[in-house]
Design an enzyme around this catalytic site. Structure first.
Site, PDB file in Angstrom:
ATOM      1  N   HIS A 243     -16.084  26.233 -35.001  1.00 48.54           N
ATOM      2  CA  HIS A 243     -17.357  25.759 -35.549  1.00 48.54           C
ATOM      3  C   HIS A 243     -17.484  26.162 -37.023  1.00 48.54           C
ATOM      4  O   HIS A 243     -17.811  25.334 -37.879  1.00 48.54           O
ATOM      5  CB  HIS A 243     -18.486  26.364 -34.704  1.00 48.54           C
ATOM      6  CG  HIS A 243     -19.866  26.103 -35.200  1.00 48.54           C
ATOM      7  ND1 HIS A 243     -20.771  25.306 -34.513  1.00 48.54           N
ATOM      8  CD2 HIS A 243     -20.551  26.550 -36.290  1.00 48.54           C
ATOM      9  CE1 HIS A 243     -21.914  25.272 -35.174  1.00 48.54           C
ATOM     10  NE2 HIS A 243     -21.812  26.030 -36.248  1.00 48.54           N
ATOM     11  N   GLU A 244     -17.199  27.427 -37.325  1.00 55.25           N
ATOM     12  CA  GLU A 244     -17.343  27.918 -38.699  1.00 55.25           C
ATOM     13  C   GLU A 244     -16.260  27.355 -39.614  1.00 55.25           C
ATOM     14  O   GLU A 244     -16.523  27.067 -40.789  1.00 55.25           O
ATOM     15  CB  GLU A 244     -17.322  29.451 -38.718  1.00 55.25           C
ATOM     16  CG  GLU A 244     -18.444  30.114 -37.926  1.00 55.25           C
ATOM     17  CD  GLU A 244     -19.836  29.636 -38.344  1.00 55.25           C
ATOM     18  OE1 GLU A 244     -20.026  29.345 -39.549  1.00 55.25           O
ATOM     19  OE2 GLU A 244     -20.717  29.542 -37.475  1.00 55.25           O
TER      20      GLU A 244
ATOM     21  N   HIS B  78     -17.428  24.063 -40.686  1.00 52.76           N
ATOM     22  CA  HIS B  78     -18.359  24.176 -41.824  1.00 52.76           C
ATOM     23  C   HIS B  78     -17.575  24.299 -43.137  1.00 52.76           C
ATOM     24  O   HIS B  78     -17.927  23.681 -44.147  1.00 52.76           O
ATOM     25  CB  HIS B  78     -19.243  25.416 -41.662  1.00 52.76           C
ATOM     26  CG  HIS B  78     -20.450  25.221 -40.802  1.00 52.76           C
ATOM     27  ND1 HIS B  78     -21.316  24.155 -40.937  1.00 52.76           N
ATOM     28  CD2 HIS B  78     -20.974  25.986 -39.796  1.00 52.76           C
ATOM     29  CE1 HIS B  78     -22.301  24.249 -40.059  1.00 52.76           C
ATOM     30  NE2 HIS B  78     -22.117  25.350 -39.354  1.00 52.76           N
TER      31      HIS B  78
ATOM     32  N   GLU C 200     -25.170  21.514 -38.034  1.00 56.62           N
ATOM     33  CA  GLU C 200     -24.755  22.303 -36.872  1.00 56.62           C
ATOM     34  C   GLU C 200     -24.175  21.409 -35.780  1.00 56.62           C
ATOM     35  O   GLU C 200     -23.255  21.806 -35.058  1.00 56.62           O
ATOM     36  CB  GLU C 200     -25.945  23.096 -36.324  1.00 56.62           C
ATOM     37  CG  GLU C 200     -26.328  24.286 -37.168  1.00 56.62           C
ATOM     38  CD  GLU C 200     -25.229  25.338 -37.181  1.00 56.62           C
ATOM     39  OE1 GLU C 200     -25.027  26.010 -36.153  1.00 56.62           O
ATOM     40  OE2 GLU C 200     -24.549  25.463 -38.210  1.00 56.62           O
TER      41      GLU C 200
END
Length: 373
Positions: free
Chosen positions: A142-143, A146, A193
């Site tokens: 997930h990060e 980003h 997100e």
């Protein structure tokens, strides 16, 4: 697939067989609402000025020194299992430069990707202690998502402006100007997100682990007391339940948040995982980074518009239904609005009363019950 060999400077890549996505563009997993919200944010009056000013003023080096001095940097010697996950995530998403990752002492489960020149990933001890290996792998992915999407710049500015808004709250106009941009940034970040959740799934390639992680963030480390289907049913009830008052309250509840509600994230991710788009990505058909320069902005807008149109039409939310009725030219919208706000559903309409026999409009308003008491 991940094969354990060195690639683009990555070493110690885990041997578990996962599909790899060479040259993948962030457009592959970015939610349409993410892209359209970012475009809308950039058009917000004053945003460009603030962005350019803060890009030169924010203490990038100070930020890095802070985490270097007061957190634990992930490496082969420290939190080695997280280092393996980080390298694996960068390998799968073909992010050549592995961003530094830190573990920060904080019981609140959280993770973030920040930084202006280069992204930094920070995870809290509360998150590390809460999640198992596969759940944590989805979070690291997930990060990294980003980082690949370039979200860290806007996230950093959001953190700074949120802090600044508190400091200048006593200046009415200054605070209003900052809060307008903060509100826009939060709206974009909530959408981003959803994109990063998709990146986490592409890295972990285990939908159940992603679902478990979101449930734990919502309800703690009590999986034996929780159920994925029941958790997703909450999202369905949240989206469909209540009347127009509940729709308005949903908007007010989400405005101060940087993240979407957890049940909504789970439902969105499951929907995407079951889509044909996801299957095509897993089969190796996805946009490449070297094609980004040829991407049409108009096509991106069209995709975002189609997404919102489909969302409004299929939504069970009373406010969204009202919007659909309005677009369709419904002739009884006044009655529908009154029924939507409750108290009118079963009552038959009453004929208007003359001034001699009925109370005045203002008196009726004063005697009506008020919400929020």
């Amino acid at each position: 697939m991940s094969d354990g060999h060195e690639h683009n400077g990555h070493e110690h890549v885990p041997s578990r067989q996962r599909r790899r996505f060479p040259g993948i563009s962030s457009r592959t997993y970015e939610h349409p609402a993410d892209r359209s919200a970012l475009v809308a944010l950039r058009k917000l009056s004053g945003f460009d000025t603030v962005f350019k000013a803060l890009s030169g003023l924010l203490p990038e080096r100070s930020l890095r020194l802070l985490f270097l001095s007061d957190s634990v940097r992930v490496s082969d010697q420290q939190f080695a299992h997280l280092n393996v996950m980080l390298r694996d995530a960068c390998y799968i998403l073909d992010l050549e430069k592995v961003p530094p990752m830190y573990v920060n002492q904080d019981p609140q489960p959280n993770a973030m990707c920040i930084g202006l020149d280069e992204p930094i990933i920070v995870v809290t001890t509360g998150l590390v202690e809460l999640l198992d290996e596969e759940e944590m792998r989805a979070v690291v992915g997930h990060e990294v998502g980003h980082a690949l999407s370039g979200h860290s710049v806007y996230r950093t500015i959001l953190l700074f402006l949120t802090s600044l808004a508190v400091r200048v709250a006593w200046i009415p106009l200054g605070n209003l100007a900052i809060m307008a941009i903060v509100t826009g940034l939060r709206e974009w970040f909530r959408k981003s997100e959803l994109s990063a959740d998709r990146a986490g799934l592409l890295v972990g390639q285990d939908l159940q682990a992603s679902m478990r992680g979101l449930m734990k963030i919502a309800g703690g480390n009590h999986l034996h007391e929780m159920n994925v289907d029941a958790f997703l049913a909450q999202a369905e009830e949240y989206e469909a339940g209540g009347d127009l008052r509940d729709s308005v309250l949903k908007i007010l509840n989400v405005l101060p948040r940087s993240h979407p509600f957890t049940t909504v994230r789970a439902a969105e991710l499951k929907k995407w995982a079951e889509s044909r788009d996801y299957q095509r990505i897993m089969d190796g058909h996805y946009p490449r980074r070297d094609e980004d320069k040829d991407t049409s902005v108009r096509d991106s807008w069209r995709e975002s518009a189609n997404h919102y149109s489909t969302h409004v039409k299929s939504s069970k939310d009373p406010l969204m239904k009202l919007v659909t009725d309005l677009a369709g030219g419904a002739g009884d919208l006044g009655d529908r609005v009154r029924r939507g706000f409750g108290g009118f559903t079963n009552a038959s309409p009453k004929p208007p009363q003359g001034p001699e026999t009925g109370p005045s409009d203002s008196a009726g308003d004063d005697q009506s019950p008020r919400d929020g008491s």
